[in-house]
Motif scaffolding. Structure first.
Motif, PDB file in Angstrom:
ATOM      1  N   ALA A 304      -3.407 -12.857 -15.761  1.00 41.94           N
ATOM      2  CA  ALA A 304      -3.197 -13.616 -14.522  1.00 41.94           C
ATOM      3  C   ALA A 304      -2.541 -12.744 -13.454  1.00 41.94           C
ATOM      4  CB  ALA A 304      -2.344 -14.845 -14.808  1.00 41.94           C
ATOM      5  N   LYS A 305      -1.564 -11.929 -13.849  1.00 43.31           N
ATOM      6  CA  LYS A 305      -0.868 -11.062 -12.894  1.00 43.31           C
ATOM      7  C   LYS A 305      -1.838 -10.095 -12.228  1.00 43.31           C
ATOM      8  CE  LYS A 305       0.733  -7.330 -14.347  1.00 43.31           C
ATOM      9  NZ  LYS A 305       1.413  -6.330 -15.204  1.00 43.31           N
ATOM     10  N   GLU A 306      -2.727  -9.499 -13.024  1.00 46.82           N
ATOM     11  CA  GLU A 306      -3.679  -8.545 -12.469  1.00 46.82           C
ATOM     12  C   GLU A 306      -4.594  -9.214 -11.445  1.00 46.82           C
ATOM     13  OE1 GLU A 306      -5.547  -6.991 -15.932  1.00 46.82           O
ATOM     14  OE2 GLU A 306      -3.865  -5.675 -16.454  1.00 46.82           O
ATOM     15  N   GLN A 307      -4.973 -10.470 -11.691  1.00 50.89           N
ATOM     16  CA  GLN A 307      -5.812 -11.184 -10.715  1.00 50.89           C
ATOM     17  C   GLN A 307      -5.020 -11.518  -9.458  1.00 50.89           C
ATOM     18  OE1 GLN A 307      -8.389 -14.390 -12.356  1.00 50.89           O
ATOM     19  NE2 GLN A 307      -7.575 -13.787 -14.362  1.00 50.89           N
ATOM     20  N   LEU A 308      -3.781 -11.948  -9.621  1.00 53.78           N
ATOM     21  CA  LEU A 308      -2.984 -12.376  -8.479  1.00 53.78           C
ATOM     22  C   LEU A 308      -2.492 -11.204  -7.627  1.00 53.78           C
ATOM     23  CD1 LEU A 308      -0.966 -15.185 -10.272  1.00 53.78           C
ATOM     24  CD2 LEU A 308      -2.673 -15.507  -8.468  1.00 53.78           C
ATOM     25  N   PRO A 313      -6.924 -11.970  -4.024  1.00 55.95           N
ATOM     26  CA  PRO A 313      -6.438 -12.816  -5.130  1.00 55.95           C
ATOM     27  C   PRO A 313      -6.793 -14.289  -4.921  1.00 55.95           C
ATOM     28  CG  PRO A 313      -4.649 -12.341  -3.636  1.00 55.95           C
ATOM     29  CD  PRO A 313      -5.829 -11.556  -3.135  1.00 55.95           C
ATOM     30  N   PRO A 314      -6.961 -15.029  -6.011  1.00 60.15           N
ATOM     31  CA  PRO A 314      -7.128 -16.477  -5.904  1.00 60.15           C
ATOM     32  C   PRO A 314      -5.790 -17.130  -5.585  1.00 60.15           C
ATOM     33  CG  PRO A 314      -7.044 -15.808  -8.196  1.00 60.15           C
ATOM     34  CD  PRO A 314      -7.033 -14.546  -7.395  1.00 60.15           C
ATOM     35  N   GLU A 315      -5.834 -18.386  -5.213  1.00 57.53           N
ATOM     36  CA  GLU A 315      -4.599 -19.110  -4.931  1.00 57.53           C
ATOM     37  C   GLU A 315      -3.773 -19.314  -6.200  1.00 57.53           C
ATOM     38  OE1 GLU A 315      -3.138 -20.167  -2.136  1.00 57.53           O
ATOM     39  OE2 GLU A 315      -4.667 -19.094  -0.999  1.00 57.53           O
ATOM     40  N   ALA A 316      -4.453 -19.537  -7.315  1.00 59.41           N
ATOM     41  CA  ALA A 316      -3.766 -19.774  -8.584  1.00 59.41           C
ATOM     42  C   ALA A 316      -4.684 -19.352  -9.723  1.00 59.41           C
ATOM     43  CB  ALA A 316      -3.376 -21.237  -8.728  1.00 59.41           C
ATOM     44  N   ARG A 338       0.754 -19.134  -9.619  1.00 56.31           N
ATOM     45  CA  ARG A 338       0.276 -19.126  -8.245  1.00 56.31           C
ATOM     46  C   ARG A 338       0.727 -17.860  -7.528  1.00 56.31           C
ATOM     47  NH1 ARG A 338       2.948 -23.964  -8.544  1.00 56.31           N
ATOM     48  NH2 ARG A 338       4.406 -23.246  -6.933  1.00 56.31           N
ATOM     49  N   GLN A 339       0.154 -17.634  -6.350  1.00 56.51           N
ATOM     50  CA  GLN A 339       0.520 -16.450  -5.574  1.00 56.51           C
ATOM     51  C   GLN A 339       2.009 -16.429  -5.251  1.00 56.51           C
ATOM     52  OE1 GLN A 339      -1.841 -14.953  -2.295  1.00 56.51           O
ATOM     53  NE2 GLN A 339      -3.579 -16.217  -2.928  1.00 56.51           N
ATOM     54  N   ASP A 340       2.591 -17.591  -4.972  1.00 60.32           N
ATOM     55  CA  ASP A 340       4.013 -17.604  -4.639  1.00 60.32           C
ATOM     56  C   ASP A 340       4.883 -17.242  -5.838  1.00 60.32           C
ATOM     57  OD1 ASP A 340       3.262 -20.007  -5.845  1.00 60.32           O
ATOM     58  OD2 ASP A 340       4.938 -21.103  -4.945  1.00 60.32           O
ATOM     59  N   HIS A 341       4.358 -17.441  -7.065  1.00 60.12           N
ATOM     60  CA  HIS A 341       5.082 -16.973  -8.251  1.00 60.12           C
ATOM     61  C   HIS A 341       5.193 -15.452  -8.227  1.00 60.12           C
ATOM     62  CE1 HIS A 341       3.647 -20.867 -10.445  1.00 60.12           C
ATOM     63  NE2 HIS A 341       4.750 -21.070  -9.751  1.00 60.12           N
ATOM     64  N   VAL A 342       4.079 -14.801  -7.914  1.00 57.15           N
ATOM     65  CA  VAL A 342       4.078 -13.339  -7.830  1.00 57.15           C
ATOM     66  C   VAL A 342       5.011 -12.886  -6.721  1.00 57.15           C
ATOM     67  CG1 VAL A 342       2.646 -11.318  -7.362  1.00 57.15           C
ATOM     68  CG2 VAL A 342       1.772 -13.155  -8.796  1.00 57.15           C
ATOM     69  N   GLN A 343       4.950 -13.598  -5.581  1.00 61.21           N
ATOM     70  CA  GLN A 343       5.817 -13.246  -4.444  1.00 61.21           C
ATOM     71  C   GLN A 343       7.282 -13.302  -4.862  1.00 61.21           C
ATOM     72  OE1 GLN A 343       4.787 -12.598  -1.242  1.00 61.21           O
ATOM     73  NE2 GLN A 343       6.807 -12.469  -0.280  1.00 61.21           N
ATOM     74  N   ASP A 348      10.058  -9.993  -5.116  1.00 60.27           N
ATOM     75  CA  ASP A 348      11.494 -10.109  -4.839  1.00 60.27           C
ATOM     76  C   ASP A 348      12.359  -9.792  -6.050  1.00 60.27           C
ATOM     77  OD1 ASP A 348      10.823 -10.885  -2.276  1.00 60.27           O
ATOM     78  OD2 ASP A 348      10.819 -13.022  -2.778  1.00 60.27           O
ATOM     79  N   GLY A 349      11.811  -9.971  -7.255  1.00 59.71           N
ATOM     80  CA  GLY A 349      12.603  -9.694  -8.446  1.00 59.71           C
ATOM     81  C   GLY A 349      12.610  -8.228  -8.842  1.00 59.71           C
ATOM     82  N   PHE A 350      11.454  -7.560  -8.707  1.00 64.84           N
ATOM     83  CA  PHE A 350      11.349  -6.167  -9.137  1.00 64.84           C
ATOM     84  C   PHE A 350      11.385  -5.181  -7.967  1.00 64.84           C
ATOM     85  CE2 PHE A 350       9.731  -8.556 -12.692  1.00 64.84           C
ATOM     86  CZ  PHE A 350      10.136  -7.839 -13.802  1.00 64.84           C
ATOM     87  N   PHE A 351      11.091  -5.634  -6.755  1.00 67.60           N
ATOM     88  CA  PHE A 351      11.097  -4.742  -5.591  1.00 67.60           C
ATOM     89  C   PHE A 351      11.874  -5.364  -4.426  1.00 67.60           C
ATOM     90  CE2 PHE A 351       7.326  -3.732  -8.045  1.00 67.60           C
ATOM     91  CZ  PHE A 351       7.314  -2.346  -8.061  1.00 67.60           C
TER      92      PHE A 351
END
Length: 605
Positions: A304-308, A313-316, A338-343, A348-351
Motif C-alpha cells: 500500500a505504501k508503494e502505491q500511495l 497515487p490513488p486516494e486510498a 489513505r494519502q493523508d496517512h502517508v502525509q 511528518d513522522g520520518f521527515f
C-alpha cells in the motif's frame, strides 16, 4: 580476462544488476546496461524483471508445490526469490525471509546462525501446532541465495560468459562494519563468486550520476561544491559528502570527505508504522491479531505504501488480513490506508522539519527488551541528517538522492526544503537523471571502468598517516619493557582502492600461533612520512588507536609463538579498511605464507 564488468546492488528490499560488455563497446565507448533478472512472478510462471525483490520464500511441500516455483534452469527448486516470494509474503509470512541485509549488519546476534525467518518456527507453532518444519537460514545463507539466483539468471542468459569468470563488484552500505563486509564476501563465495570487490552504495550512486552525465558533470558542479548523497533504502539510511575541488591545473576533481554512521532506519520502519496505524483502525480485532497476522499486515502495508507514494497515487488503498479459523473469507479483516496517512506518518513522522541544531532523540533505556533488529531509536531521518552535517561541518550545495524510499517526489522535496532552510536559502538543488532502483548497480559497473582508467574516480585519501607498532629486539631487562618504534604503513592521503604498497625491506618478525596485540598509531600532522619510515611514537606526537588482538595461524612449518620473518604490504580498500599483509620471506622455513591484518581507518577520518 573477464569479458564483462558486473555490478550487483545487494539491497535490503530490492537487488539489481548492471554490466559492461568490454568486447562490444558503443560509439562513445563501453556501455553500461541494466540486466533483467528472470524470476518466479506467479505460481508456475516466470519472467524477467528490472530488479529482484530481496524476499526468499522457503515453504514446505504442503504450502507450495516445488513445480510452482520452476525457473528455466531448474524445474523444482526448494525456494523462490523475487516478485512471487514478496507477494506470497502476505499469505505465508512465517515462510518468507526479508531484510536479510539488516540482519547481516546486526552485531548483537550470530550472523552465521539459522535465524530467519525471524521466529518463523515459533509463529507457525502458534498458528498450527506441529507445523514447525520450515527451513531456517542464517543472514549469510539468505544473502548467498539471492546472489545464487542472480548467478543462475546471468549464466542462463550468458552461457559462454559465466558470472564466476567476470569482474564482479558488490555494493554495501558505507556504514557496514568490518564483520558485515566480510560476511558479504563470504556470502558471495558461497554463491560461487570466489573474488568480488566491495564498493560503498552512496559512492556507487554518485558514479551512476557521473556515468549518466559524462563530461557535462563539470557544468553542474563548481569548485568547493559539496554534494550530499542521501541514500534511504528499505533497511538503512546512509549519508555521504562528496566535495568538488580544483586540482590546481584547472580541472575539477572529486573527493569523498564524510561518511555517516550505521542507521538502521528506512522503508521497513515505515511499513511497521503503517501497520500499527491499521491495527488501531481495526479496533478490538486489531488488538487481537496474532503474530502471523501482524506479519501479513506489514507485508500488505508495504504494498500500500508503494502505491500511495507513487507518481500518480490513488486516494486510498484497501488493506486486508485473513482471519483465523475455518471461515477465513468470512472473517477477513479489512481497513484502508489513505494519502493523508502517508502525509502524517511518513512525511511528518520520518521527515519532519527540524532546526539545524536538532539531534536524534534517545529513549529511556529499558533493562530487558525483545531481541530483534537494533532499529534507530529516533525515526526522524532529518534529525539524523542535521546531526551528520553539523558533525562534519558541511553545507551541501546539492543533493543526490538514492534508495527506493526516495523514489517518492514528496520525500525528495521535503529533504531539499529542510536542508535549504538550515542554510537560510530556498530548496537545495537536486542532481537528477538517475534511476533510483538501478543507480547503485549501474554505478558499480561504472566503477569497474574507473579501475581500468576509463572514468572519473572519486578520491578518498586517508586524512591521517598510519603506523604499526614494532617492539625493538633487545634482551629482557627487569622493569624495563622493550622500546617501541612506529613504522609508517599508510602515508597521509593514501588513496582508497589503490594498488598495494610494498614497504622497504626491514627485518621484521611476525608472531603466529598465539594471540598477539598489534598496536596502531596515527597522525594528522606528519604529512611527509613515506611508507617504511620509522619514528618514535612519543617524540613524533602520534595518537594511539584501538589495538587489534589476533591469533594468526602458524601453518605446518611454523612454531607457535616463534616469530616468522616477513615483509609488509599495505593497502586501503574502497571501504576505508587498512589491509596490512605480512608476507613470509622466500626461502624461509615457513614457506610462502601470507597473513592479513585489518584496521578500520574510516571511523577515525
Amino acid at each position: 580476462m573477464a569479458r564483462f564488468i558486473v555490478g550487483i546492488d545487494l539491497g535490503t528490499t530490492n537487488s539489481a544488476v548492471a554490466s559492461v560488455d568490454l568486447e562490444a563497446p558503443g560509439p562513445d565507448g563501453p556501455r553500461i546496461e541494466p540486466f533483467s533478472i528472470v524470476q518466479a512472478i506467479a505460481a508456475g510462471q516466470f519472467a524477467p524483471a528490472p530488479t529482484l525483490p530481496s524476499f526468499l520464500l522457503v515453504p514446505n511441500e504442503h504450502e507450495v508445490a516445488p513445480g510452482e516455483m520452476s525457473l528455466p534452469w531448474v524445474e523444482s527448486p526448494a525456494y523462490a526469490a523475487g516478485v512471487w516470494a514478496r507477494e506470497r509474503g502476505a499469505e505465508l509470512p512465517h515462510r518468507v525471509i526479508s531484510s536479510a541485509k539488516s540482519w547481516l549488519s546486526h552485531p548483537g546476534v550470530d550472523r552465521t546462525a539459522p535465524l530467519l525467518p525471524w521466529r518463523g518456527a515459533q509463529v507457525a507453532e502458534e498458528e498450527a501446532p506441529g507445523e514447525t518444519d520450515g527451513v531456517r537460514l542464517s543472514p549469510v545463507e539468505a544473502s548467498s541465495m539471492y546472489l545464487s539466483h542472480i548467478r543462475d539468471a546471468w549464466n542462463h542468459a550468458h552461457p559462454d560468459a559465466p558470472l564466476e569468470a567476470q569482474e564482479v563488484l558488490v555494493t554495501v552500505p558505507a556504514s557496514f562494519d568490518a564483520v558485515a563486509r566480510e560476511l558479504t564476501v563470504v556470502a558471495a563465495q558461497q554463491a560461487g563468486l570466489a573474488s568480488v570487490t566491495l564498493l560503498e552504495e552512496p559512492q556507487a550512486a554518485f558514479y551512476a550520476w557521473l556515468a549518466k552525465n559524462g563530461d557535462t558533470w563539470r557544468q553542474a558542479l563548481a569548485p568547493d561544491d559539496a554534494v550530499l548523497v542521501c541514500d534511504v533504502g528499505g533497511g538503512t539510511t546512509d549519508f555521504s559528502i562528496i566535495k568538488v575541488a580544483d586540482d590546481g591545473q584547472g580541472a575539477l576533481a572529486l573527493e569523498r570527505v564524510a561518511v555517516g554512521d550505521h542507521i538502521l532506519l528506512g522503508g521497513d520502519n515505515m511499513d511497521l508504522a503503517l501497520a500499527h496505524l491499521c491495527t488501531q483502525q481495526l479496533g478490538e480485532a486489531g488488538a487481537k491479531l496474532s503474530t502471523l497476522q501482524h506479519r501479513a499486515l506489514v507485508f500488505a502495508c508495504r504494498r500500500a505504501k508503494e502505491q500511495l507514494l507513487s507518481i500518480s497515487p490513488p486516494e486510498a488503498v484497501p488493506v486486508s488480513v485473513l482471519g483465523r479459523g475455518a471461515k477465513l473469507i468470512g472473517s477477513t479483516l479489512r481497513t484502508e490506508l489513505r494519502q493523508d496517512h502517508v502525509q502524517h506518518l511518513v512525511l511528518d513522522g520520518f521527515f519532519p522539519f527540524v532546526p539545524k541544531d536538532a539531534r536524534p532523540q534517545k529513549r529511556r533505556t529499558v533493562g530487558l527488551r525483545e531481541l530483534g533488529l537494533p532499529y534507530a531509536q529516533d525515526a526522524a531521518i532529518t534529525r539524523h541528517l542535521a546531526e551528520f552535517l553539523a558533525r562534519h561541518g558541511q553545507r551541501p550545495s546539492a543533493i543526490l538522492f538514492n534508495g527506493g524510499v526516495m523514489r517518492a517526489a514528496l520525500l525528495r522535496e521535503r529533504v531539499s526544503q529542510a536542508v535549504g532552510l538550515w542554510d537560510g536559502r530556498g530548496d537545495t538543488p537536486v542532481l537528477s537523471g538517475t534511476d533510483l532502483d538501478l543507480a547503485v548497480a549501474l554505478g558499480a559497473a561504472y566503477y569497474g571502468l574507473v579501475r581500468r582508467g576509463r572514468g572519473i574516480r572519486i578520491r578518498g585519501g586517508t586524512a591521517r598517516a598510519y603506523y604499526i607498532g614494532l617492539e625493538a629486539a633487545m634482551p629482557a631487562i627487569p622493569g624495563f619493557p622493550p622500546p617501541l618504534k612506529a613504522l609508517c604503513v599508510a602515508p597521509f592521503g593514501m588513496e582508497e582502492g589503490g594498488e598495494p604498497v610494498k614497504l622497504p625491506d626491514e627485518e621484521l618478525g611476525l608472531v603466529v600461533g598465539e594471540t598477539a596485540e598489534f598496536r596502531l598509531f596515527a597522525s594528522t600532522e606528519r604529512k611527509d612520512d613515506a611508507p617504511g619510515v620509522l619514528v618514535d611514537p612519543d617524540q613524533a606526537g602520534l595518537q594511539e588507536l584501538a589495538p587489534v588482538h589476533a591469533e594468526l595461524p602458524a601453518g605446518p612449518r611454523a612454531l607457535a609463538g616463534e616469530p616468522v620473518a616477513v615483509s609488509l604490504e599495505s593497502r586501503v580498500t574502497e571501504l576505508g579498511t587498512l589491509e596490512l599483509w605480512c608476507v613470509a620471506r622466500e626461502g624461509s622455513d615457513t614457506g610462502a605464507g601470507r597473513w592479513k591484518l585489518e584496521f578500520s581507518v574510516r571511523h577515525h577520518d
